[in-house]
Design a protein around this motif. Sequence first.
Motif, PDB file in Angstrom:
ATOM      1  N   ARG A 133       0.824  -1.220   0.000  1.00 22.35           N
ATOM      2  CA  ARG A 133       0.000   0.000   0.000  1.00 22.35           C
ATOM      3  C   ARG A 133       0.854   1.263   0.000  1.00 22.35           C
ATOM      4  NH1 ARG A 133      -3.315   1.552   3.662  1.00 22.35           N
ATOM      5  NH2 ARG A 133      -2.434   0.362   5.378  1.00 22.35           N
ATOM      6  N   HIS A 134       2.040   1.169   0.588  1.00 22.24           N
ATOM      7  CA  HIS A 134       2.923   2.346   0.638  1.00 22.24           C
ATOM      8  C   HIS A 134       4.086   2.147  -0.328  1.00 22.24           C
ATOM      9  CE1 HIS A 134       0.925   4.151   4.038  1.00 22.24           C
ATOM     10  NE2 HIS A 134       0.887   2.959   4.595  1.00 22.24           N
ATOM     11  N   THR A 135       4.314   3.163  -1.148  1.00 25.57           N
ATOM     12  CA  THR A 135       5.447   3.076  -2.076  1.00 25.57           C
ATOM     13  C   THR A 135       6.747   2.976  -1.295  1.00 25.57           C
ATOM     14  OG1 THR A 135       4.169   4.525  -3.492  1.00 25.57           O
ATOM     15  CG2 THR A 135       6.473   4.218  -4.089  1.00 25.57           C
ATOM     16  N   LYS A 136       6.831   3.714  -0.180  1.00 30.41           N
ATOM     17  CA  LYS A 136       8.061   3.716   0.619  1.00 30.41           C
ATOM     18  C   LYS A 136       7.737   3.170   2.004  1.00 30.41           C
ATOM     19  CE  LYS A 136      10.095   7.666  -1.725  1.00 30.41           C
ATOM     20  NZ  LYS A 136      10.809   8.935  -1.511  1.00 30.41           N
ATOM     21  N   LEU A 137       8.401   2.098   2.363  1.00 27.87           N
ATOM     22  CA  LEU A 137       8.059   1.428   3.612  1.00 27.87           C
ATOM     23  C   LEU A 137       9.303   1.088   4.431  1.00 27.87           C
ATOM     24  CD1 LEU A 137       5.629   0.169   5.201  1.00 27.87           C
ATOM     25  CD2 LEU A 137       6.196  -2.003   4.090  1.00 27.87           C
ATOM     26  N   ALA A 138       9.245   1.420   5.733  1.00 30.37           N
ATOM     27  CA  ALA A 138      10.318   1.045   6.669  1.00 30.37           C
ATOM     28  C   ALA A 138       9.739   0.061   7.678  1.00 30.37           C
ATOM     29  CB  ALA A 138      10.845   2.284   7.384  1.00 30.37           C
ATOM     30  N   VAL A 139      10.432  -1.042   7.895  1.00 27.33           N
ATOM     31  CA  VAL A 139       9.962  -2.092   8.803  1.00 27.33           C
ATOM     32  C   VAL A 139      10.921  -2.145   9.990  1.00 27.33           C
ATOM     33  CG1 VAL A 139       9.302  -4.510   8.988  1.00 27.33           C
ATOM     34  CG2 VAL A 139       9.168  -3.365   6.771  1.00 27.33           C
ATOM     35  N   TRP A 140      10.368  -1.909  11.181  1.00 22.74           N
ATOM     36  CA  TRP A 140      11.200  -1.759  12.386  1.00 22.74           C
ATOM     37  C   TRP A 140      11.245  -3.045  13.213  1.00 22.74           C
ATOM     38  CZ3 TRP A 140      13.064   3.015  14.793  1.00 22.74           C
ATOM     39  CH2 TRP A 140      12.951   4.121  13.951  1.00 22.74           C
ATOM     40  N   PHE A 141      12.460  -3.343  13.716  1.00 27.46           N
ATOM     41  CA  PHE A 141      12.663  -4.468  14.631  1.00 27.46           C
ATOM     42  C   PHE A 141      13.276  -3.923  15.920  1.00 27.46           C
ATOM     43  CE2 PHE A 141      12.701  -6.008  10.326  1.00 27.46           C
ATOM     44  CZ  PHE A 141      11.830  -7.082  10.402  1.00 27.46           C
ATOM     45  N   GLY A 142      12.807  -4.471  17.058  1.00 29.74           N
ATOM     46  CA  GLY A 142      13.190  -3.868  18.337  1.00 29.74           C
ATOM     47  C   GLY A 142      14.394  -4.528  19.001  1.00 29.74           C
ATOM     48  N   ASN A 143      14.758  -3.936  20.110  1.00 33.38           N
ATOM     49  CA  ASN A 143      15.879  -4.416  20.930  1.00 33.38           C
ATOM     50  C   ASN A 143      15.602  -5.816  21.482  1.00 33.38           C
ATOM     51  OD1 ASN A 143      16.710  -4.628  24.032  1.00 33.38           O
ATOM     52  ND2 ASN A 143      18.305  -3.504  22.953  1.00 33.38           N
ATOM     53  N   GLU A 144      16.685  -6.578  21.673  1.00 31.88           N
ATOM     54  CA  GLU A 144      16.572  -7.983  22.066  1.00 31.88           C
ATOM     55  C   GLU A 144      15.817  -8.187  23.375  1.00 31.88           C
ATOM     56  OE1 GLU A 144      19.260  -6.474  20.965  1.00 31.88           O
ATOM     57  OE2 GLU A 144      20.485  -7.765  19.702  1.00 31.88           O
ATOM     58  N   SER A 145      15.966  -7.291  24.341  1.00 35.09           N
ATOM     59  CA  SER A 145      15.237  -7.510  25.596  1.00 35.09           C
ATOM     60  C   SER A 145      14.059  -6.543  25.766  1.00 35.09           C
ATOM     61  CB  SER A 145      16.185  -7.418  26.806  1.00 35.09           C
ATOM     62  OG  SER A 145      17.022  -6.316  26.668  1.00 35.09           O
ATOM     63  N   ARG A 146      14.224  -5.277  25.358  1.00 30.99           N
ATOM     64  CA  ARG A 146      13.139  -4.306  25.585  1.00 30.99           C
ATOM     65  C   ARG A 146      12.084  -4.324  24.477  1.00 30.99           C
ATOM     66  NH1 ARG A 146      17.704  -1.618  26.476  1.00 30.99           N
ATOM     67  NH2 ARG A 146      17.589  -0.486  24.504  1.00 30.99           N
ATOM     68  N   GLY A 147      12.443  -4.883  23.320  1.00 28.43           N
ATOM     69  CA  GLY A 147      11.505  -4.846  22.191  1.00 28.43           C
ATOM     70  C   GLY A 147      11.483  -3.462  21.547  1.00 28.43           C
ATOM     71  N   ILE A 148      10.417  -3.186  20.843  1.00 26.47           N
ATOM     72  CA  ILE A 148      10.299  -1.930  20.096  1.00 26.47           C
ATOM     73  C   ILE A 148       9.913  -0.798  21.056  1.00 26.47           C
ATOM     74  CG2 ILE A 148       7.850  -2.172  19.416  1.00 26.47           C
ATOM     75  CD1 ILE A 148      10.653  -1.263  16.976  1.00 26.47           C
ATOM     76  N   SER A 149      10.392   0.422  20.777  1.00 24.63           N
ATOM     77  CA  SER A 149      10.137   1.538  21.713  1.00 24.63           C
ATOM     78  C   SER A 149       8.732   2.115  21.520  1.00 24.63           C
ATOM     79  CB  SER A 149      11.160   2.652  21.488  1.00 24.63           C
ATOM     80  OG  SER A 149      10.887   3.287  20.252  1.00 24.63           O
ATOM     81  N   PRO A 150       8.183   2.728  22.574  1.00 24.37           N
ATOM     82  CA  PRO A 150       6.870   3.386  22.440  1.00 24.37           C
ATOM     83  C   PRO A 150       6.880   4.477  21.365  1.00 24.37           C
ATOM     84  CG  PRO A 150       7.486   3.177  24.757  1.00 24.37           C
ATOM     85  CD  PRO A 150       8.681   2.738  23.948  1.00 24.37           C
ATOM     86  N   LEU A 151       8.006   5.169  21.196  1.00 23.09           N
ATOM     87  CA  LEU A 151       8.059   6.232  20.179  1.00 23.09           C
ATOM     88  C   LEU A 151       7.915   5.652  18.769  1.00 23.09           C
ATOM     89  CD1 LEU A 151       8.472   9.212  19.448  1.00 23.09           C
ATOM     90  CD2 LEU A 151      10.956   8.788  19.422  1.00 23.09           C
ATOM     91  N   ALA A 152       8.617   4.562  18.515  1.00 22.69           N
ATOM     92  CA  ALA A 152       8.507   3.936  17.184  1.00 22.69           C
ATOM     93  C   ALA A 152       7.085   3.426  16.952  1.00 22.69           C
ATOM     94  CB  ALA A 152       9.524   2.808  17.043  1.00 22.69           C
ATOM     95  N   VAL A 153       6.475   2.879  18.003  1.00 18.87           N
ATOM     96  CA  VAL A 153       5.085   2.390  17.875  1.00 18.87           C
ATOM     97  C   VAL A 153       4.159   3.556  17.546  1.00 18.87           C
ATOM     98  CG1 VAL A 153       3.141   1.321  19.102  1.00 18.87           C
ATOM     99  CG2 VAL A 153       5.465   0.446  19.460  1.00 18.87           C
ATOM    100  N   GLU A 154       4.320   4.635  18.291  1.00 15.03           N
ATOM    101  CA  GLU A 154       3.434   5.802  18.130  1.00 15.03           C
ATOM    102  C   GLU A 154       3.502   6.380  16.717  1.00 15.03           C
ATOM    103  OE1 GLU A 154       4.227   8.826  21.175  1.00 15.03           O
ATOM    104  OE2 GLU A 154       3.727  10.271  19.578  1.00 15.03           O
ATOM    105  N   ARG A 155       4.680   6.374  16.109  1.00 12.66           N
ATOM    106  CA  ARG A 155       4.847   7.000  14.786  1.00 12.66           C
ATOM    107  C   ARG A 155       4.699   5.987  13.651  1.00 12.66           C
ATOM    108  NH1 ARG A 155       8.459  11.472  16.426  1.00 12.66           N
ATOM    109  NH2 ARG A 155       9.372  11.726  14.343  1.00 12.66           N
TER     110      ARG A 155
END
Length: 224
Positions: A133-155
């Motif tokens: 659906r998006h021409t430009k897409l970034a796929v995020w992977f989180g830290n090994e113990s903390r996982g993905i950050s709330p900021l990355a989730v929010e945006r």
Amino acid sequence: MVDDEPKKSKPSVRKRAEAIKNFRCKNLIAVIEDPNDIKNIGTVIRNVNALGVEKVYVVDPRNTLPDDWQEMRGRPSLFNTSVSAVKWTFVRRFDSTEACLSYLESKGFASVVTSPHVKGKTSIFLHEGDYTRHTKLAVWFGNESRGISPLAVERSEMCVAIPMFGMIESLNLGTSSGIVLYEIARQRREYQSKYRYRKHKGERATPLPTVMAPEGVAPEDAGQ
Ligand SMILES: C[S@@+](CC[C@H](N)C(=O)[O-])C[C@H]1O[C@@H](n2cnc3c(N)ncnc32)[C@H](O)[C@@H]1O
């Protein structure tokens, strides 16, 4: 080890580099957020290269990587853990999640995060998503113990989970990047094979192959 001065590649390597060009997923970036383990960084770079994803961004607040890709290519730790994929796949580091998100947003990229948990406004299983659906897409992977950050989730537009059927909470970072990027790259390659983009938008008269021809098979007969 990689030499400081890049040597001229062998003709067989140049041929392979040319052959894979059409299969690379344009405008698809894997982002690793504050990874602890260099082996995981190497594995993600290897997966990105192998699956035809375009680039890797690393949020690296502890400054473990050099700023310059040429320097990264010469680092034995990255060269060895990625089994040389860092030589062929562009990697860029960012000081913070905010800096990486702002850069991506300024270039028109939408982000999706990955997590074994339900996060953000929209959570889906990997197989439920349409990643074209998006021409430009970034796929995020989180830290090994903390996982993905709330900021990355929010945006991010949504959170993608690989369904889990075992007793453990999550998959390893490198492993999950392989599974997620396989599905996303597969969908985007199929889309690219059917549709042109940029100035020549619209459906192609003949779809491009979506898999590389095994040796001895004519490219036009592969992946149809
Ligand atoms: C070892 S996991 C982190 C586990 C951490 N406790 C958490 O809450 O996310 C590292 C990264 O791998 C990815 N990951 C692991 N298992 C996943 C799954 N089942 N679905 C989607 N991503 C997963 C996510 O990007 C996650 O941030």
